[in-house]
Design an enzyme around this catalytic site. Structure first.
Site, PDB file in Angstrom:
ATOM      1  N   THR A 200       0.882  -1.160   0.000  1.00 10.64           N
ATOM      2  CA  THR A 200       0.000   0.000   0.000  1.00 10.64           C
ATOM      3  C   THR A 200       0.908   1.195   0.000  1.00 10.64           C
ATOM      4  O   THR A 200       2.065   1.098   0.376  1.00 10.64           O
ATOM      5  CB  THR A 200      -0.832   0.022   1.310  1.00 10.64           C
ATOM      6  OG1 THR A 200      -1.716  -1.082   1.324  1.00 10.64           O
ATOM      7  CG2 THR A 200      -1.636   1.296   1.475  1.00 10.64           C
ATOM      8  N   VAL A 229     -13.065  -5.084   1.582  1.00  7.38           N
ATOM      9  CA  VAL A 229     -12.538  -3.724   1.648  1.00  7.38           C
ATOM     10  C   VAL A 229     -11.586  -3.655   2.831  1.00  7.38           C
ATOM     11  O   VAL A 229     -11.914  -4.116   3.926  1.00  7.38           O
ATOM     12  CB  VAL A 229     -13.679  -2.697   1.819  1.00  7.38           C
ATOM     13  CG1 VAL A 229     -13.122  -1.300   2.060  1.00  7.38           C
ATOM     14  CG2 VAL A 229     -14.585  -2.705   0.589  1.00  7.38           C
ATOM     15  N   GLY A 252      -0.153  -2.357   5.757  1.00  6.41           N
ATOM     16  CA  GLY A 252      -0.096  -3.643   6.445  1.00  6.41           C
ATOM     17  C   GLY A 252      -1.480  -4.252   6.591  1.00  6.41           C
ATOM     18  O   GLY A 252      -2.410  -3.868   5.873  1.00  6.41           O
TER      19      GLY A 252
HETATM   20  N1  ASP Z   1      -3.583  -2.189   4.299  1.00  7.66           N
HETATM   21  C1  ASP Z   1      -3.881  -2.855   3.055  1.00  7.66           C
HETATM   22  C2  ASP Z   1      -5.171  -3.581   3.174  1.00  7.66           C
HETATM   23  O1  ASP Z   1      -5.411  -4.198   4.208  1.00  7.66           O
HETATM   24  C3  ASP Z   1      -2.854  -3.815   2.603  1.00  7.66           C
HETATM   25  C4  ASP Z   1      -1.420  -3.440   2.787  1.00  7.66           C
HETATM   26  O2  ASP Z   1      -1.088  -2.375   3.236  1.00  7.66           O
HETATM   27  O3  ASP Z   1      -0.571  -4.254   2.471  1.00  7.66           O
HETATM   28  O4  ASP Z   1      -5.913  -3.606   2.225  1.00  7.66           O
END
Ligand code: ASP
Length: 352
Positions: A200, A229, A252
Site C-alpha cells: 500500500t 474492503v 499492512g
Molecule cells: N492495508 C492494506 C489492506 O489491508 C494492505 C497493505 O497495506 O498491504 O488492504
C-alpha cells in the site's frame, strides 16, 4: 525534524495560543475538538511508506511551488499507482482470489475538513484520484464497486485492464499451490510466492502554512475474497487528517487496523501532545491488545505486519512498525530520504 521539539515546547506553544484565543484574538468555536497544536510547520514535510520515496519527492517539490497538500500528495502516490512494476498499488496490483484487481483509496483535506474514498474499484488505474473527486464533487464520502466505477467514468477516467502479465503469473502460481484438496495441479515455485503479499502507499503532508492532508491507496491484500474492503479505503483507519493537529496513515494488515481506527487514534494521541513516532507506537500497542489469539504466536507476537506513519502541524514526523527492519520515506529540507521505523518487536530471522 523528526520529533524535534521537546514535549514541553510543544504543549507550551499551544498553551500560549490558547490564552490568545481567550483574550479575543480568535473567536471561540463551541464544537471544536481540543486542539493543542497551533503553530504552523513553517516548512514542507511529507512522510510516506517506503515505496513512496518517489511520491514524497514529487509531492515535496509541488508543495515548494505552493501546490495544495492534497493535490501534491495525490500527484505523488499516482506515480506508484501507474507503475506496472508495483504489484501492491493501482495498475499492476495483485488481484483478488478470482484474478480481478480491486482497488481501495481514501484521502482527507485538512483546510476544508473534507474526505473522499473509493473501495473495490475495478478498471481504473488511479483510485486515489477518484477518491479526490468524491471529496471535491459529492456530498458523500465513500463510493464502492460498480457505483464507484461509473462515477469515475462520468468524469472521463478510462476503464482499463489492470491485471498485468506479471501480476497474473503471480496469481496463477498462488492458485496452483494454495491447497492439496483442490483441482489445481501444484507447480514448482519459489517459497516466497505462497507468502501472502501485501502493499500500500500512505502519504501524509504538511506545508509551511500548516495545511495538512493525507492519502492512502492500495490493491489490498492479494487473493482477498472478492468485495473485501481494507483499511485504506476507510477514513480514520487507512488515513486521517485533522488540520489543527496532524495526519496519519498505515500500511499492512488492514483488518487489524480497522478494529482500532488506527489513523484516527494516532492523530488523537498527537492531539494530546504525543510525538508522531510515539503516537504510532501507542497505536500499535492498541492493535496488539485487540488481536485475536489465532493471529498471535506462542510468545504473543503478531503473525502479521502493520506500520503507521504520522506528521504533526509543526512538521514533526515519525513512523513505527510492528517489527524491526522497516523503513519509511520522508521529504524535508528539500530532499527525500528513507529512515528506519521505530518498532515493537525484533524481527525474527527465517527459521529461528
Ligand atoms: N492495508 C492494506 C489492506 O489491508 C494492505 C497493505 O497495506 O498491504 O488492504
Amino acid at each position: 525534524m523528526s520529533d524535534l521539539l521537546t514535549r514541553r515546547d510543544f504543549v507550551g506553544a499551544a498553551t500560549g495560543m490558547a490564552a490568545g484565543a481567550v483574550l479575543g484574538a480568535a473567536p471561540a468555536r463551541r464544537t471544536a475538538a481540543p486542539a493543542i497544536l497551533v503553530r504552523p510547520a513553517g516548512r514542507n514535510v511529507v512522510v510516506a511508506s517506503s515505496n513512496g520515496l518517489r511520491a514524497v519527492e514529487r509531492a515535496g517539490r509541488l508543495l515548494a511551488q505552493g501546490v495544495d497538500p492534497l493535490e501534491a500528495g495525490i500527484d505523488g502516490v499516482k506515480i506508484q499507482e501507474l507503475d506496472p512494476e508495483d504489484t501492491s498499488v493501482g495498475y499492476g496490483g495483485l488481484p483478488n482470489e478470482e484474478g480481478v484487481v480491486q482497488l481501495d483509496a481514501s484521502c482527507m483535506h485538512g483546510p476544508t475538513k473534507r474526505a473522499g474514498a473509493v473501495a473495490a474499484l475495478e478498471g481504473i488505474k488511479t483510485p486515489s484520484e477518484v477518491a479526490k473527486y468524491v471529496l471535491w464533487y459529492t456530498n458523500h464520502i465513500l463510493l464502492v464497486g460498480e457505483g464507484a466505477k461509473r462515477f469515475a467514468l462520468s468524469y472521463g477516467f478510462k476503464e482499463e485492464n489492470l491485471l498485468t502479465d506479471k501480476a497474473r503469473e503471480i496469481w496463477l502460481r498462488w492458485r496452483a499451490n494454495r491447497g492439496a484438496a483442490d483441482d489445481w495441479l501444484d507447480v514448482p515455485e519459489d517459497a516466497n510466492l505462497v507468502v501472502r503479499p501485501t502493499g500500500t502507499i500512505n502519504c501524509n503532508l504538511v506545508n509551511a502554512k500548516g495545511e495538512i492532508s493525507s492519502v492512502t491507496t492500495t490493491s489490498g491484500l492479494a487473493w482477498k475474497i472478492p468485495g473485501r474492503v481494507g483499511d485504506s479505503a476507510l477514513v480514520g483507519a487507512g488515513q486521517y487528517t485533522d488540520n489543527d493537529v496532524g495526519a496519519a496513515g498505515s500500511t499492512g494488515r488492514g483488518e487489524s487496523n480497522i478494529k482500532v481506527c488506527g489513523a484516527f487514534l494516532t492523530v488523537e494521541s498527537m492531539r494530546r501532545g504525543i510525538k508522531p513516532t510515539d503516537a504510532c507506537l501507542e497505536t500499535l500497542k492498541r492493535v496488539i491488545t485487540m488481536t485475536e489469539p489465532r493471529l498471535l504466536d506462542e510468545q504473543g507476537r503478531p503473525r502479521f505486519g502493520l506500520t503507521f506513519y504520522a506528521v504533526n502541524k509543526i512538521g514533526e514526523y515519525g513512523s513505527a512498525s510492528l517489527f524491526s527492519g522497516d523503513r519509511y520515506a520522508v521529504w524535508e529540507e528539500d530532499r527525500a530520504a528513507l529512515r528506519d521505523c521505530a518498532y515493537l518487536y525484533q524481527r525474527r530471522r527465517r527459521g529461528s
